[in-house]
Design an enzyme around this catalytic site. Structure first.
Site, PDB file in Angstrom:
ATOM      1  CE  LYS A 241      -8.346  91.504  34.622  1.00  0.00           C
ATOM      2  NZ  LYS A 241      -8.281  90.133  35.173  1.00  0.00           N
ATOM      3  CG  ASP A 260      -5.168  91.810  38.860  1.00  0.00           C
ATOM      4  OD1 ASP A 260      -4.183  92.400  39.369  1.00  0.00           O
ATOM      5  OD2 ASP A 260      -5.087  90.703  38.314  1.00  0.00           O
TER       6      ASP A 260
END
Length: 383
Positions: A241, A260
């Site tokens: 991420k 996420d």
């Protein structure tokens, strides 16, 4: 020598192409300070203040009394007679991208986007300095926008050069790698409340300062998305991420989609991704969600994703619709009950011998989850 101040200037940018009150607080950059309708930040060796009307972006610049070389040279050398702030801002806000055209394309391809977009016009990706962007998102791990901003501010105040004051507030630029690579930085950051992130920041700073270089980091802009992503994963504190955030927000990889738990929930709730069968965000699921959005939105999928991410943030809830009602159907004996639970937070109702409890948990900026729980004696059913 006194600080040099450039009077207010303006550049033609419509609010549909750029809405600074949204873009500067949606979790891309964490150093802009807001006072009324004015936003200010120490950026590229100067203090820049911004205001906006429907057709123009207004900016004012304060240069420090002593010239400070920025981490990334934006254009002409600062402190000279020529002021390059307009070109700096055009680059920083990625203004060469026609956002109106992209919104039209995404709306034609995606009814969910078409529904959300009218209240969130002008959300565009910044083109930040990769070094600042990298360290800021190492700070973002298990964190929210407000606390990330506090950490980034501590980095600047303790290790960055002071550029001056504006309205009684001191402004510090972002520290270069060698400052965060110095001995004792990790312990000091722990003392300042960075926790385990302190080691990640110090280690990555040492790698950039002594093993690789800022030139290497900036050079990733020229590499294909997957190559840049893999290279970033080699740095301490960088997972998929964080790597995607850096690729998207500072390395020109418009197809990067940071995923996420928040984005995962958007995929499941609004796009029925996985049809409810996915129980955790595995590496395979991470890439599958990104590929799903890349197929839907095209090569600028990361930009489109940012609009929906912003629309889902609690900070902008006044623009969004009320949360959808969750209908819970409970069967007991030979009777049935329909219970509308939308909008109820932590309230307990007694229905016969059934207790219906609705729990809504919100974590600012990064997480927004809703769990509906129906209790009957010792039995628990989650939906």
């Amino acid at each position: 020598m006194a600080a040099r101040c450039i009077k207010w200037c303006k550049m033609s940018v419509t609010s549909g192409e750029l809405c600074i009150s949204t873009v500067l607080r949606c979790g891309q950059s964490f150093r802009w300070k807001n006072s009324g309708d004015e936003w200010s930040c120490a950026l590229y060796g100067r203090i820049i203040s911004l205001k906006q009307d429907p057709t123009h972006l207004h900016y004012r610049v304060i240069y420090p009394a002593v010239s400070v070389k920025p981490i990334t040279e934006p254009g002409t050398e600062i402190g000279k007679e020529n002021d390059d702030t307009e070109s700096v801002l055009r680059d920083y806000f990625n203004l060469s991208v026609d956002l109106t055209k992209l919104y039209k394309t995404w709306s034609e391809q995606d009814p969910v986007f078409m529904k959300k977009a009218p209240k969130f016009m002008g959300v565009r990706m910044l083109r930040q300095d990769p070094w600042e962007n990298l360290i800021s998102f190492i700070c973002s791990t298990n964190n929210n926008i407000s606390r990330i901003g506090q950490m980034v501010e501590k980095l600047c105040v303790n290790y960055g050069p002071k550029l001056g004051e504006l309205n009684g507030i001191e402004y510090y630029d972002f520290p270069p790698p060698e400052k965060l690579a110095a001995a004792g930085v990790e312990q000091k950051l722990r003392d300042l409340g960075f926790g385990y992130r302190a080691k990640y920041i110090a280690t990555t700073a040492q790698v950039i300062a002594h093993e690789k270089s800022l030139e290497w980091l900036h050079g990733l802009r020229k590499e294909p998305y997957k190559v840049a992503h893999e290279a970033l994963l080699e740095l301490s504190g960088v997972g998929p991420k964080v790597a995607d955030c850096v690729c998207l927000m500072s390395m020109d990889k418009a197809e990067a989609v940071p995923v996420d738990t928040h984005v995962w929930q958007i995929a499941i709730r609004d796009y029925k991704f996985g049809k409810g069968k996915l129980k955790s965000l595995t590496p395979a699921t991470y890439w599958a969600i990104g590929d799903h959005f890349r197929e839907l939105w095209g090569k600028e999928a990361g930009w489109a994703h940012s609009v929906l991410f912003t629309a889902d943030l609690r900070a902008f809830s006044e623009r969004s619709e009320a949360p959808p009602k969750v209908k819970v159907k409970v069967k007991f004996a030979e009777s049935s009950m329909d219970e509308e639970t939308g909008g109820v937070i932590g309230k307990r109702r007694l229905v016969g011998d059934l207790k219906v409890t609705v729990k809504v948990k919100e974590e600012s900026a990064t997480t927004n989850t809703m769990t509906t729980t129906v209790l009957r004696r010792s039995k628990r059913v989650k939906q």
